[in-house]
Design a protein around this motif. Structure first.
Motif, PDB file in Angstrom:
ATOM      1  N   ASP A  10     -16.528 -14.443   4.480  1.00 53.43           N
ATOM      2  CA  ASP A  10     -15.480 -14.426   3.469  1.00 53.43           C
ATOM      3  C   ASP A  10     -14.922 -13.010   3.415  1.00 53.43           C
ATOM      4  OD1 ASP A  10     -13.800 -14.623   1.352  1.00 53.43           O
ATOM      5  OD2 ASP A  10     -15.351 -14.928  -0.167  1.00 53.43           O
ATOM      6  N   ALA A  11     -13.782 -12.805   4.058  1.00 55.62           N
ATOM      7  CA  ALA A  11     -13.198 -11.462   4.147  1.00 55.62           C
ATOM      8  C   ALA A  11     -12.243 -11.183   2.994  1.00 55.62           C
ATOM      9  CB  ALA A  11     -12.465 -11.309   5.472  1.00 55.62           C
ATOM     10  N   HIS A  12     -12.303 -12.015   1.925  1.00 53.86           N
ATOM     11  CA  HIS A  12     -11.402 -11.802   0.793  1.00 53.86           C
ATOM     12  C   HIS A  12     -11.604 -10.401   0.229  1.00 53.86           C
ATOM     13  CE1 HIS A  12      -8.943 -12.618  -2.687  1.00 53.86           C
ATOM     14  NE2 HIS A  12      -9.912 -12.222  -3.485  1.00 53.86           N
ATOM     15  N   GLY A  13     -10.507  -9.674   0.137  1.00 51.70           N
ATOM     16  CA  GLY A  13     -10.591  -8.324  -0.403  1.00 51.70           C
ATOM     17  C   GLY A  13     -10.870  -7.265   0.634  1.00 51.70           C
ATOM     18  N   LEU A  14     -11.200  -7.643   1.885  1.00 48.88           N
ATOM     19  CA  LEU A  14     -11.454  -6.688   2.957  1.00 48.88           C
ATOM     20  C   LEU A  14     -10.305  -6.768   3.962  1.00 48.88           C
ATOM     21  CD1 LEU A  14     -15.247  -7.310   3.748  1.00 48.88           C
ATOM     22  CD2 LEU A  14     -14.262  -5.705   2.121  1.00 48.88           C
ATOM     23  N   GLU A  15      -9.754  -5.620   4.341  1.00 46.06           N
ATOM     24  CA  GLU A  15      -8.649  -5.603   5.290  1.00 46.06           C
ATOM     25  C   GLU A  15      -8.795  -4.421   6.243  1.00 46.06           C
ATOM     26  OE1 GLU A  15      -4.804  -5.673   3.504  1.00 46.06           O
ATOM     27  OE2 GLU A  15      -5.314  -7.224   2.055  1.00 46.06           O
ATOM     28  N   LYS A  16      -8.213  -4.580   7.433  1.00 50.34           N
ATOM     29  CA  LYS A  16      -8.204  -3.454   8.361  1.00 50.34           C
ATOM     30  C   LYS A  16      -7.099  -2.493   7.964  1.00 50.34           C
ATOM     31  CE  LYS A  16      -5.330  -5.564  11.990  1.00 50.34           C
ATOM     32  NZ  LYS A  16      -5.290  -5.945  13.423  1.00 50.34           N
ATOM     33  N   GLU A  17      -7.223  -1.274   8.480  1.00 52.30           N
ATOM     34  CA  GLU A  17      -6.219  -0.248   8.222  1.00 52.30           C
ATOM     35  C   GLU A  17      -5.716   0.297   9.556  1.00 52.30           C
ATOM     36  OE1 GLU A  17      -4.223   1.605   6.552  1.00 52.30           O
ATOM     37  OE2 GLU A  17      -4.310   0.400   4.732  1.00 52.30           O
ATOM     38  N   LEU A  18      -4.984   1.400   9.492  1.00 50.03           N
ATOM     39  CA  LEU A  18      -4.357   1.959  10.689  1.00 50.03           C
ATOM     40  C   LEU A  18      -5.374   2.261  11.784  1.00 50.03           C
ATOM     41  CD1 LEU A  18      -1.813   3.146  12.103  1.00 50.03           C
ATOM     42  CD2 LEU A  18      -2.369   5.322  10.998  1.00 50.03           C
ATOM     43  N   GLN A  19      -6.515   2.842  11.405  1.00 49.89           N
ATOM     44  CA  GLN A  19      -7.534   3.221  12.379  1.00 49.89           C
ATOM     45  C   GLN A  19      -8.753   2.310  12.281  1.00 49.89           C
ATOM     46  OE1 GLN A  19      -6.399   5.226  14.422  1.00 49.89           O
ATOM     47  NE2 GLN A  19      -5.113   6.764  13.437  1.00 49.89           N
ATOM     48  N   GLN A  20      -9.434   2.140  13.407  1.00 53.03           N
ATOM     49  CA  GLN A  20     -10.604   1.269  13.440  1.00 53.03           C
ATOM     50  C   GLN A  20     -11.830   1.900  12.777  1.00 53.03           C
ATOM     51  OE1 GLN A  20     -11.424  -1.030  17.030  1.00 53.03           O
ATOM     52  NE2 GLN A  20      -9.506  -0.301  17.919  1.00 53.03           N
ATOM     53  N   GLU A  21     -11.731   3.169  12.408  1.00 49.79           N
ATOM     54  CA  GLU A  21     -12.837   3.842  11.724  1.00 49.79           C
ATOM     55  C   GLU A  21     -12.767   3.692  10.211  1.00 49.79           C
ATOM     56  OE1 GLU A  21     -12.209   5.778  15.676  1.00 49.79           O
ATOM     57  OE2 GLU A  21     -10.907   5.227  13.997  1.00 49.79           O
TER      58      GLU A  21
END
Length: 365
Positions: A33-44
């Motif tokens: 359940d990735a609700h509330g989790l997102e990727k950003e510009l960098q993979q770190e």
């Protein structure tokens, strides 16, 4: 009572070495359940968003829950999350996958490649674009103080930066970042957005990196000046002050009070000083535009929004949290204290990773 929610960005770090790790896609892929989790510009890095709440107790619980969920997913991928606005250790960031991120990299070069920074964005509910623009016009003088309170990025690529919020300086490289002029009406705000997009400099409306803006996704004013905060209590403090500012300035607008005539040039200097000093030096007073000790400027901010804080029951909490933060020196002061005691930037990261999830007393309000 206005709704408030926050988006926090975290570094993903090796638990032993403290070095940032490019595993965001792994972390998100394994999350059921990735609700509330997102990727950003960098993979770190990883972004976490709370649900809208109306009390600071609820917001504190939301932040802790989201940080906990992100930590659990990160741990399964062999890393930890750290609420650090820049990496104390050297890192060569790895761009996240996706067509949009490739376009950003191609268009903005080193600005994009080096942009491994973690902020905290506060969303505060507004009734309309008219109210939202009126608020944007009137909160401008006070935003630099929020930068100072949240300052949590004194180190960059293994070195002392000389700033408390070096993230702010790095973020300022984007062409649309920083303070803006007053708009006067929703029509003028949206006309400015249209004109900026027509230059073909920005990819889309999501790249309007004003210090505060109308959210293009939610009925909110989005305050974007803060570093991600090391302590949950500091994040709640910044959110409480941001909401109180929105309410205070909405009331001023309804009462017919004009916005400050402060120019963008002066606002930029105030922002730079806040990034430099944090809460351990001089800031630019938002009413006189003269230098004053940070503690005095923070007190002026609380006094400015006192009525709104009292109406939501947040005044005592803000006063206590503000006192605690000033005594600690904020996140930047804490990081520097750890380095002074250990001589090791790896210890700074380890301490931050532990403190990101550290239990604290309940936030009242």
């Amino acid at each position: 009572m206005r709704s408030v929610g926050v988006e926090e960005e975290f570094l993903l770090v090796d638990p032993e070495s403290g070095a940032p790790q490019a595993v965001a896609e792994t972390v998100l892929a394994q999350a059921e359940d990735a609700h509330g989790l997102e990727k950003e510009l960098q993979q770190e890095q990883l972004e976490v968003a709370t649900r809208p709440t109306t009390t600071m107790d609820e917001l504190s619980a939301e932040i802790r829950a989201r940080r906990g969920a992100a930590s659990e997913q990160a741990r399964a991928a062999g890393v930890a999350i750290a609420a650090l606005a820049t990496s104390p250790l050297p890192v060569d960031p790895s761009l996240s996958a996706g067509r949009r991120y490739r376009r950003v990299a191609n268009e903005f070069g080193l600005t994009a490649q080096e942009q491994l920074t973690c902020g905290c964005h506060v969303h505060v509910g507004v009734d309309s674009d008219e109210e939202g623009v009126a608020v944007l016009d009137r909160i401008r003088p006070w935003l630099a103080t929020l930068t100072a309170l949240s300052a949590n990025s004194p180190f960059w690529q293994g070195h002392e930066s000389g700033y408390s919020s070096y993230r702010s300086l790095v973020w300022g490289r984007w062409p649309s970042a920083g303070p803006v002029e007053t708009f006067g009406s929703p029509e003028r705000y949206h006309a400015q957005v249209t004109a900026m997009l027509a230059t073909d400099t920005l990819l889309d409306e999501g790249m309007l990196y004003f210090d505060a803006r109308l959210s293009h996704r939610y009925p909110t004013v989005e305050v974007r000046v803060a570093d991600v905060c090391l302590d949950v209590a500091d994040a709640v403090l910044v959110a409480a002050l941001a909401r109180a500012l929105v309410e205070t300035e909405a009331r001023a607008w309804r009462a017919g009070e004009p916005p400050s005539p402060a120019t963008v040039g002066v606002l930029r200097l105030a922002s730079w000083r806040a990034a430099k000093s944090g809460v351990q030096g001089q800031l630019v007073h938002p009413l006189t535009w003269k230098p004053k000790p940070a503690e005095a400027v923070c007190e002026v901010l609380v006094e400015h929004v006192r009525e709104a804080l009292a109406d939501t029951g947040d005044l005592a909490m803000v006063q206590q949290a503000m006192g605690d933060l000033l005594e600690r020196g904020g996140g930047a002061g804490t990081q520097r204290e750890i380095l002074a005691g250990t001589g090791d930037l790896r210890s700074v990261v380890a301490h931050a990773a532990a403190r990101t999830l550290a239990p604290e007393g309940d936030v009242k309000g």
